[in-house]
Structure formats: C-alpha cells, structure tokens
Design a protein around this motif. Structure first.
Motif, PDB file in Angstrom:
ATOM      1  N   GLU A   1       0.633  -1.122   0.105  1.00  0.00           N
ATOM      2  CA  GLU A   1       0.105  -0.196   0.079  1.00  0.00           C
ATOM      3  C   GLU A   1       0.861   1.257   0.100  1.00  0.00           C
ATOM      4  O   GLU A   1       0.173   2.252   0.087  1.00  0.00           O
ATOM      5  CB  GLU A   1      -1.155  -0.174   1.326  1.00  0.00           C
ATOM      6  N   LYS A   2       2.250   1.079   0.202  1.00  0.00           N
ATOM      7  CA  LYS A   2       2.999   2.407   0.218  1.00  0.00           C
ATOM      8  C   LYS A   2       2.618   3.282   1.415  1.00  0.00           C
ATOM      9  O   LYS A   2       2.727   4.429   0.970  1.00  0.00           O
ATOM     10  CB  LYS A   2       3.210   2.752  -0.989  1.00  0.00           C
ATOM     11  N   VAL A   3       2.585   2.774   2.524  1.00  0.00           N
ATOM     12  CA  VAL A   3       1.967   3.518   3.628  1.00  0.00           C
ATOM     13  C   VAL A   3       2.566   2.889   5.022  1.00  0.00           C
ATOM     14  O   VAL A   3       2.909   1.737   4.971  1.00  0.00           O
ATOM     15  CB  VAL A   3       0.549   3.450   3.548  1.00  0.00           C
ATOM     16  N   VAL A   4       2.651   3.883   5.896  1.00  0.00           N
ATOM     17  CA  VAL A   4       3.231   3.399   7.290  1.00  0.00           C
ATOM     18  C   VAL A   4       1.869   3.780   7.888  1.00  0.00           C
ATOM     19  O   VAL A   4       1.469   5.202   8.008  1.00  0.00           O
ATOM     20  CB  VAL A   4       4.643   3.876   7.525  1.00  0.00           C
ATOM     21  N   VAL A   5       1.548   3.053   9.170  1.00  0.00           N
ATOM     22  CA  VAL A   5       0.619   3.299   9.900  1.00  0.00           C
ATOM     23  C   VAL A   5       1.200   3.542  11.336  1.00  0.00           C
ATOM     24  O   VAL A   5       2.029   2.528  11.702  1.00  0.00           O
ATOM     25  CB  VAL A   5      -0.690   2.734   9.982  1.00  0.00           C
ATOM     26  N   SER A   6       1.121   4.736  12.218  1.00  0.00           N
ATOM     27  CA  SER A   6       1.571   4.833  13.348  1.00  0.00           C
ATOM     28  C   SER A   6       0.691   4.888  14.402  1.00  0.00           C
ATOM     29  O   SER A   6      -0.558   5.460  14.225  1.00  0.00           O
ATOM     30  CB  SER A   6       2.821   6.103  13.259  1.00  0.00           C
ATOM     31  N   GLN A   7       1.000   4.842  15.834  1.00  0.00           N
ATOM     32  CA  GLN A   7       0.241   5.112  16.849  1.00  0.00           C
ATOM     33  C   GLN A   7       1.017   6.090  17.761  1.00  0.00           C
ATOM     34  O   GLN A   7       1.762   5.665  18.835  1.00  0.00           O
ATOM     35  CB  GLN A   7      -0.225   3.957  17.696  1.00  0.00           C
ATOM     36  N   PRO A   8       0.803   7.497  17.432  1.00  0.00           N
ATOM     37  CA  PRO A   8       1.584   8.526  18.304  1.00  0.00           C
ATOM     38  C   PRO A   8       1.306   8.288  19.645  1.00  0.00           C
ATOM     39  O   PRO A   8       2.299   8.674  20.761  1.00  0.00           O
ATOM     40  CB  PRO A   8       1.290   9.854  17.615  1.00  0.00           C
ATOM     41  N   ALA A   9       0.176   8.206  20.173  1.00  0.00           N
ATOM     42  CA  ALA A   9      -0.212   8.145  21.525  1.00  0.00           C
ATOM     43  C   ALA A   9      -1.525   6.851  21.657  1.00  0.00           C
ATOM     44  O   ALA A   9      -1.908   6.619  20.572  1.00  0.00           O
ATOM     45  CB  ALA A   9      -0.842   9.396  22.101  1.00  0.00           C
ATOM     46  N   ALA A  10      -1.713   6.287  22.898  1.00  0.00           N
ATOM     47  CA  ALA A  10      -2.673   5.457  22.847  1.00  0.00           C
ATOM     48  C   ALA A  10      -3.899   5.591  22.232  1.00  0.00           C
ATOM     49  O   ALA A  10      -4.476   6.685  22.418  1.00  0.00           O
ATOM     50  CB  ALA A  10      -2.796   5.127  24.236  1.00  0.00           C
ATOM     51  N   GLY A  11      -4.380   4.714  21.280  1.00  0.00           N
ATOM     52  CA  GLY A  11      -5.744   4.922  20.358  1.00  0.00           C
ATOM     53  C   GLY A  11      -5.784   5.853  19.296  1.00  0.00           C
ATOM     54  O   GLY A  11      -6.655   6.251  18.904  1.00  0.00           O
ATOM     55  N   GLN A  12      -4.338   6.580  19.358  1.00  0.00           N
ATOM     56  CA  GLN A  12      -4.484   7.745  17.986  1.00  0.00           C
ATOM     57  C   GLN A  12      -3.631   7.001  17.021  1.00  0.00           C
ATOM     58  O   GLN A  12      -2.426   6.530  17.135  1.00  0.00           O
ATOM     59  CB  GLN A  12      -3.548   8.932  18.538  1.00  0.00           C
ATOM     60  N   TYR A  13      -4.039   7.010  15.645  1.00  0.00           N
ATOM     61  CA  TYR A  13      -3.598   6.405  14.581  1.00  0.00           C
ATOM     62  C   TYR A  13      -3.446   7.252  13.342  1.00  0.00           C
ATOM     63  O   TYR A  13      -4.464   8.022  13.309  1.00  0.00           O
ATOM     64  CB  TYR A  13      -4.494   5.121  13.947  1.00  0.00           C
ATOM     65  N   LYS A  14      -2.211   7.181  12.793  1.00  0.00           N
ATOM     66  CA  LYS A  14      -2.071   8.099  11.677  1.00  0.00           C
ATOM     67  C   LYS A  14      -1.416   7.278  10.498  1.00  0.00           C
ATOM     68  O   LYS A  14      -0.791   6.355  10.988  1.00  0.00           O
ATOM     69  CB  LYS A  14      -1.138   9.262  12.030  1.00  0.00           C
ATOM     70  N   ALA A  15      -1.238   7.908   9.360  1.00  0.00           N
ATOM     71  CA  ALA A  15      -0.918   7.033   8.430  1.00  0.00           C
ATOM     72  C   ALA A  15      -0.281   8.095   7.189  1.00  0.00           C
ATOM     73  O   ALA A  15      -0.412   9.159   7.173  1.00  0.00           O
ATOM     74  CB  ALA A  15      -1.757   6.328   7.488  1.00  0.00           C
ATOM     75  N   PHE A  16       0.880   7.693   6.651  1.00  0.00           N
ATOM     76  CA  PHE A  16       1.878   8.468   6.024  1.00  0.00           C
ATOM     77  C   PHE A  16       2.212   7.578   4.595  1.00  0.00           C
ATOM     78  O   PHE A  16       2.480   6.461   4.948  1.00  0.00           O
ATOM     79  CB  PHE A  16       3.043   9.272   6.602  1.00  0.00           C
ATOM     80  N   SER A  17       2.415   8.462   3.723  1.00  0.00           N
ATOM     81  CA  SER A  17       3.289   7.693   2.641  1.00  0.00           C
ATOM     82  C   SER A  17       4.567   7.536   2.793  1.00  0.00           C
ATOM     83  O   SER A  17       5.247   7.915   3.530  1.00  0.00           O
ATOM     84  CB  SER A  17       3.279   8.698   1.213  1.00  0.00           C
ATOM     85  N   THR A  18       4.900   5.943   2.119  1.00  0.00           N
ATOM     86  CA  THR A  18       6.335   5.591   2.482  1.00  0.00           C
ATOM     87  C   THR A  18       7.216   5.902   1.220  1.00  0.00           C
ATOM     88  O   THR A  18       8.211   5.803   0.902  1.00  0.00           O
ATOM     89  CB  THR A  18       6.363   4.224   2.651  1.00  0.00           C
TER      90      THR A  18
END
Length: 155
Positions: A81-98
């Motif tokens: 998918e050419k994406v990275v999914v992260s969890q900066p804080a508990a329960g918070q999810y973000k995604a960015f292009s790789t």
C-alpha cells in the motif's frame, strides 16, 4: 575609393544564437534534475490522517491491520500500500506515504519512530510525518485512516 554599401544582417547574430542555445540547454538540464521542492503531495493537501470511528469513512478500503498490530510510539510499514501506520499516543492512529519526498524513493526501513530512505539518507518521523534529517525538506504525505473497533482501514 570605392563605395560599397553594407547591408545590415537580417536575423540574430551568431553570438545571440549560441547564447540562446546554451540557455535552452541549461533549462532542459535543470528541469530533468528536478528540485527539492515538491509541487504536489503536500501533507496539508492530503488531510491530517487522524483516527475516526465512523464505519462509512472506511467503507471504501479493506482493513490494513488490527489496532494491536501497531505499536504505541512507533508504526508498521505496509509495502504493497506504500503506507506506514503509526500510533503516536494510545488509541491515536495516523498514516503517511512511504514515498520519500526528496526523490520519490520507496522507504521500507523503520526503526523505532524513524523511517529512513536508503536512496539519499532522509529520515522522517512516522508519528507526524516530519523531516528529521535531510536532504528532504517536505514532510511525508498524510494518508487518511479510519478505525472501526479494532480494525484500521486505509480510506
């Protein structure tokens, strides 16, 4: 004394033609090399990538991962998918292009909260997409993800 009439040349001088050819060559070379500024793909145009809980928001995509698969304070790369999914804080999810914003190289090297480009050494935070080390100057493009229960979907 003979009188000769000197006719002015029509058209550009040889010097003007050579200078114009040199300038055109320089323009072509600079265009082919590109620049560090990316005109498209700015993360502010792509959205913030935060979490959502509406089932309609993720209806268009298949589930990428379970929330338990994404470590807090880090992330996980999804190569296809050419994406990275992260969890900066508990329960918070973000995604960015790789895809590196410096020269569009795909990135697959993730250590802790830093994703690195093996082409030119740029480093980015997977928590907010920001540049941590150049030569890249633009942040990673944000992607929209939704969370429904324990399922994370790329919108």
């Amino acid at each position: 004394m003979t009188s000769e009439s000197v006719q002015p040349r029509s058209g550009p001088s040889r010097r003007a033609v050579v200078a114009a050819a040199g300038a055109a060559g320089l323009t072509v070379a600079l265009t082919a090399c590109g620049s560090d500024d990316k005109a498209s793909g700015s993360s502010t145009e792509q959205g913030s990538g935060g979490s959502a809980s509406s089932p309609e928001a993720g209806a268009g995509g298949a589930a990428l991962a379970k929330t338990a698969d994404i470590p807090e304070g880090s992330g996980k790369i999804f190569k296809d998918e050419k994406v990275v999914v992260s969890q900066p804080a508990a329960g918070q999810y973000k995604a960015f292009s790789t895809i590196c914003t410096h020269r569009d190289c795909p990135m697959v090297d993730l250590k802790d909260d830093i994703i690195s480009c093996t082409c030119h050494g740029s480093e980015f935070s997977v928590l907010d997409g920001s540049v941590k080390k150049g030569p890249a100057v633009e942040p990673l493009a944000a992607k929209q993800v939704t969370v429904n229960g324990d399922s994370i979907t790329l919108a």
